[in-house]
Design a protein around this motif. Structure first.
Motif, PDB file in Angstrom:
ATOM      1  N   UNK A   4       5.808   5.316   2.099  1.00 22.44           N
ATOM      2  CA  UNK A   4       4.431   5.547   1.680  1.00 22.44           C
ATOM      3  C   UNK A   4       4.305   5.262   0.195  1.00 22.44           C
ATOM      4  N   UNK A   5       3.274   4.506  -0.171  1.00 24.87           N
ATOM      5  CA  UNK A   5       2.940   4.265  -1.572  1.00 24.87           C
ATOM      6  C   UNK A   5       1.777   5.169  -1.944  1.00 24.87           C
ATOM      7  N   UNK A   6       1.975   6.019  -2.948  1.00 26.46           N
ATOM      8  CA  UNK A   6       0.929   6.910  -3.431  1.00 26.46           C
ATOM      9  C   UNK A   6       0.337   6.311  -4.704  1.00 26.46           C
ATOM     10  N   UNK A   7      -0.952   5.996  -4.672  1.00 29.15           N
ATOM     11  CA  UNK A   7      -1.635   5.407  -5.828  1.00 29.15           C
ATOM     12  C   UNK A   7      -2.625   6.451  -6.339  1.00 29.15           C
ATOM     13  N   UNK A   8      -2.255   7.127  -7.414  1.00 25.95           N
ATOM     14  CA  UNK A   8      -3.031   8.265  -7.912  1.00 25.95           C
ATOM     15  C   UNK A   8      -2.745   8.444  -9.394  1.00 25.95           C
ATOM     16  N   UNK A   9      -3.810   8.506 -10.219  1.00 24.72           N
ATOM     17  CA  UNK A   9      -3.592   8.636 -11.656  1.00 24.72           C
ATOM     18  C   UNK A   9      -3.481  10.081 -12.119  1.00 24.72           C
ATOM     19  N   UNK A  27       9.718   8.237   2.820  1.00 20.11           N
ATOM     20  CA  UNK A  27      10.228   7.581   1.620  1.00 20.11           C
ATOM     21  C   UNK A  27       9.029   7.261   0.734  1.00 20.11           C
ATOM     22  N   UNK A  28       9.017   7.791  -0.504  1.00 15.00           N
ATOM     23  CA  UNK A  28       7.824   7.760  -1.339  1.00 15.00           C
ATOM     24  C   UNK A  28       8.012   6.859  -2.555  1.00 15.00           C
ATOM     25  N   UNK A  29       6.985   6.051  -2.840  1.00 18.35           N
ATOM     26  CA  UNK A  29       6.916   5.278  -4.067  1.00 18.35           C
ATOM     27  C   UNK A  29       5.594   5.629  -4.747  1.00 18.35           C
ATOM     28  N   UNK A  30       5.552   5.544  -6.090  1.00 16.32           N
ATOM     29  CA  UNK A  30       4.396   6.035  -6.842  1.00 16.32           C
ATOM     30  C   UNK A  30       3.803   4.955  -7.735  1.00 16.32           C
ATOM     31  N   UNK A  31       2.483   5.019  -7.914  1.00 15.02           N
ATOM     32  CA  UNK A  31       1.785   4.125  -8.846  1.00 15.02           C
ATOM     33  C   UNK A  31       0.597   4.882  -9.418  1.00 15.02           C
ATOM     34  N   UNK A  33      -2.033   3.122 -11.223  1.00 12.46           N
ATOM     35  CA  UNK A  33      -3.159   2.239 -11.490  1.00 12.46           C
ATOM     36  C   UNK A  33      -3.147   1.032 -10.582  1.00 12.46           C
ATOM     37  N   UNK A  34      -4.136   0.167 -10.739  1.00 14.00           N
ATOM     38  CA  UNK A  34      -4.301  -0.998  -9.875  1.00 14.00           C
ATOM     39  C   UNK A  34      -3.124  -1.963 -10.002  1.00 14.00           C
ATOM     40  N   UNK A  35      -2.833  -2.383 -11.220  1.00 12.40           N
ATOM     41  CA  UNK A  35      -1.762  -3.362 -11.418  1.00 12.40           C
ATOM     42  C   UNK A  35      -0.422  -2.819 -10.950  1.00 12.40           C
ATOM     43  N   UNK A  36      -0.161  -1.556 -11.274  1.00 11.91           N
ATOM     44  CA  UNK A  36       1.106  -0.944 -10.868  1.00 11.91           C
ATOM     45  C   UNK A  36       1.201  -0.837  -9.354  1.00 11.91           C
ATOM     46  N   UNK A  37       0.078  -0.534  -8.711  1.00 13.36           N
ATOM     47  CA  UNK A  37       0.063  -0.403  -7.248  1.00 13.36           C
ATOM     48  C   UNK A  37       0.361  -1.733  -6.568  1.00 13.36           C
ATOM     49  N   UNK A  38      -0.299  -2.799  -7.027  1.00 18.70           N
ATOM     50  CA  UNK A  38      -0.089  -4.105  -6.405  1.00 18.70           C
ATOM     51  C   UNK A  38       1.325  -4.606  -6.641  1.00 18.70           C
ATOM     52  N   UNK A  39       1.868  -4.349  -7.829  1.00 20.98           N
ATOM     53  CA  UNK A  39       3.246  -4.747  -8.106  1.00 20.98           C
ATOM     54  C   UNK A  39       4.214  -3.963  -7.226  1.00 20.98           C
ATOM     55  N   UNK A  40       3.960  -2.659  -7.052  1.00 23.95           N
ATOM     56  CA  UNK A  40       4.828  -1.833  -6.219  1.00 23.95           C
ATOM     57  C   UNK A  40       4.786  -2.271  -4.760  1.00 23.95           C
ATOM     58  N   UNK A  41       3.591  -2.635  -4.284  1.00 19.50           N
ATOM     59  CA  UNK A  41       3.452  -3.069  -2.889  1.00 19.50           C
ATOM     60  C   UNK A  41       4.138  -4.403  -2.643  1.00 19.50           C
TER      61      UNK A  41
END
Length: 234
Positions: A4-9, A27-31, A33-41
């Motif tokens: 799961x990717x959590x996108x939350x500021x 299994x958790x990954x964090x972001x 902001x927008x740019x960080x989220x897209x890079x993480x995905x």
């Protein structure tokens, strides 16, 4: 292990979600902001995305739109304080599966997330992407990726790695692997598992040398995809 990717500021909400989902076996990954989220995905394709709308460098709508236009097949749940009907309609129209208004109950969020994941699996949607830690495997192309490092697998190697990734950090018995991949073929022994584990270790060699996951032997229990850093492995 479902990723799961959590996108939350909001750091408090992000930490609460990370703790709760990790405790439930995700299994958790964090972001943040927008740019960080897209890079993480891109680096580690998640099975689900929990997505805030109001982000410091843009909107969660931009993330959802980019993911769907890029062919992302997973579950997307918006988490937002914006509670007007129009806000919910806009989010769903972009391709989100659900819209949860803040403040929310973690138990309700968890139940909705699991329901959406189960529905996708029950609908027989083909599994194309799986992730464990920062390692991702695309079944369509049989490409495994860790950061910028990639390796191409055969179909059977990809199936074997997929099994190990599903049970990451937990040993998988040789017999269980054999039953899933080779038992129906006849004329083969358990040694075929060891042979293909050897093939995988060779192809994942560069990834392991960069500190990525490695396949380790757990005496008496089988093989395990170890996500820990090299200095902490057996």
């Amino acid at each position: 292990m479902t990723s799961v990717l959590i996108v939350e500021d909001d750091g408090d909400i992000r930490a609460m979600l990370a703790r709760g989902l990790s405790a439930e076996g995700f299994s958790v990954n964090l972001a943040g902001g927008v740019d960080e989220a897209l890079a993480a995905a891109r680096e580690r394709v998640p099975e689900a995305v929990l997505l805030d709308i109001m982000l410091p460098d843009g909107s969660g709508h931009d993330v959802c739109r980019s993911l769907r236009e890029g062919g992302y097949p997973g579950t997307i749940l918006f988490l937002s304080a914006k509670d007007e009907v129009g806000d919910r309609v806009d989010g769903l129209a972009l391709g989100a599966d659900d819209y949860i208004v803040k403040p929310f109950s973690f138990d309700e969020l968890l139940a909705r997330l699991r329901t959406h994941l189960q529905r996708r699996r029950a609908a027989g949607e083909p599994r194309t992407l799986v992730a464990a830690g920062r390692l991702s495997l695309d079944f369509a192309t049989r490409q495994v990726r860790f950061g910028e490092t990639t390796a191409r697998l055969t179909q059977r190697e990809a199936e074997l790695l997929g099994i190990l990734m599903e049970q990451a950090n937990r040993p998988v018995n040789r017999g269980d692997i054999f039953d899933r991949l080779w038992a129906s073929q006849g004329g083969l022994s358990l040694n075929v598992v060891d042979v293909y584990v050897g093939y995988l270790r060779t192809k994942l060699g560069d990834i392991a040398r960069l500190g990525g996951p490695a396949i380790v032997t757990v005496r008496g229990k089988g093989f395990m995809l170890d996500l820990r850093e090299p200095g902490f492995r057996h």
